[in-house]
Structures are given as C-alpha cells and as structure tokens.
Design a protein around this motif. Sequence first.
Motif, mmCIF file in Angstrom:
data_model
loop_
_atom_site.group_PDB
_atom_site.id
_atom_site.type_symbol
_atom_site.label_atom_id
_atom_site.label_comp_id
_atom_site.label_asym_id
_atom_site.label_seq_id
_atom_site.Cartn_x
_atom_site.Cartn_y
_atom_site.Cartn_z
ATOM 1 N N VAL A 1 0.831 -1.201 0.000
ATOM 2 C CA VAL A 1 0.000 0.000 0.000
ATOM 3 C C VAL A 1 0.872 1.259 0.000
ATOM 4 C CG1 VAL A 1 -1.641 1.337 1.380
ATOM 5 C CG2 VAL A 1 -1.976 -1.127 1.064
ATOM 6 N N ILE B 1 -4.171 -4.888 -4.576
ATOM 7 C CA ILE B 1 -2.986 -4.968 -3.719
ATOM 8 C C ILE B 1 -2.176 -6.226 -4.031
ATOM 9 C CG2 ILE B 1 -2.225 -5.262 -1.341
ATOM 10 C CD1 ILE B 1 -4.602 -3.485 -0.516
ATOM 11 N N LEU C 1 -4.164 8.009 -6.554
ATOM 12 C CA LEU C 1 -4.752 7.339 -5.399
ATOM 13 C C LEU C 1 -5.307 8.323 -4.370
ATOM 14 C CD1 LEU C 1 -2.591 4.196 -4.567
ATOM 15 C CD2 LEU C 1 -5.062 4.334 -4.908
ATOM 16 N N LEU D 1 -8.299 0.746 -2.995
ATOM 17 C CA LEU D 1 -7.264 -0.281 -2.845
ATOM 18 C C LEU D 1 -7.922 -1.612 -2.492
ATOM 19 C CD1 LEU D 1 -4.531 1.725 -0.920
ATOM 20 C CD2 LEU D 1 -4.403 0.875 -3.255
#
Length: 255
Positions: A191, A214, A201, A209
């Motif tokens: 992350v 991920i 993001l 996410l």
Amino acid sequence: MVYTPYDFNESVRHRTEYIEERLRDGSPVAGISYEGGVLLLTLRRTQRKIFEIYDRLMFAGLGNQSDLEIIRVGAIDFAHQEGYARSPDDVTIQRVVGFAISPGIKRAFGDVLNAPFVVRALFAEMGKTPEEDLFYTLNYDGEFVPLSWAAAVAGTPEAEEQMIRQLVPEDAEGAPDLQTALRRALRAWTVGRLWAMDAHLEEEGAESLSEERIESFLREQLQDLQVEAAILDRFTKRERKFRLLKEDEILPALP
C-alpha cells in the motif's frame, strides 16, 4: 556576496523539493511489534536494507545507500561507546536517534553549502513485552517521531499514514503472531509503495485499494524485488537477538 535570510529559505525549499522527489520512488519499510519480538520488512533488489545496531536495536531506511550507511555506522559506533561507558541496558533508541544521529542530519540539512542526507530511516528497540517496544522514524531534516506498536517510512508522508492503517487495523487486538505480522507488513509495504507511486490514489481514496489490486501489485513487484525481513527475537536463547528471516519463513505470507 551577501547571503540573506530569503536566500536561505529559498535554498531550503529547493533542497526539500529535491529530497522528496528522490525519496518518492524508494522502497518503504514497515515495522511492527509481534508477540515474540519486533519485525522490520522491506523489498529490495540487491543490497541489504535492514541491519542490527546493538543488542536490542535495529535499523532500516530508504534513500541514498551511502547516506544510510553513514547513519548505520554512526549509530553502531555510538551504541557501542554507550554500552562500554555505561551499560548495555543504557543503550536506547532514544539516545541513539536523539543524541547521535538526528543532530548531524539536522546540521547537514541546514548547511546550504553542502549536500543534505537523502533518507527516511526507521529504528526499532525491543522491550520485554510488546507494550515496551519502541520505534523511531527519522526524516531527512533531522526531525524524529517516537511510536509504539508499529511504524513506517515511505516515499511520502501520506503513504506512511496508509501503511500504519494496514499495520494496526481498527479491529486489531493485542500483539499478533509472527505470520500475521508478516502479512500485515507485506500489505503495508504494498500500500505504501502504491500510494507513493500512483498520484491518482489520493483522489480515488483508500477505498480504491481492493484486495485484488494490492495482491496483483505485490506479485508484480516480487518479479523484480525480494522480500527482506528481520526480527529481534524476544525469547531466543542465542546471544544475538537479531536475525534475518529465512525464505521458508517468509513464503507462507506471500500471495
């Protein structure tokens, strides 16, 4: 030539922009307390990133490798002098960071005639219980922050905040076991890396996410990078409490 306060402020601003741009693509470092000790984790290409400093202290960071090496050697020298002049129990991460390392980095950052350190560093100290474990994050300007339970350094401060959320989930209770700590640290690293590299993001928010995104990103990164993880073992009977985790200990935590 007259050097004015305005010139100094401009120089500091340019140095800050330069350093932060250099750090943005760095490989994050995640630190977390677990029931049996303290874990630091990162991903690297070739050179090691996580090092023992002293009996219960270890260190890692991102940035210029030569700057990290200067900090590592300085921390080791100070810790051993402290241990010799006082006692091993008096060697603490607070003294290493606050008295030995931070002042020099702060001076270098303010000295506009010389190159600053391009680093963000994470120090860890193992206590007798997880509640007594300590982390210190140290920035390129010499500012440091003490933390408990978990800490992270990454390409941007916002990425570090997102990593902490992964290391200490809202539903977390007590100290995790080593495999749970490894999985959280891997997820936090992923992350943190994504957040620093993907400018969209911050607009999309953490909700974007997904688990799939991920894991997919981590698999991509593992094609070029390898996991490096080290612990300070709280219950070992060996003389050294620091050890690098073996591949078979890390594999179960990988996607």
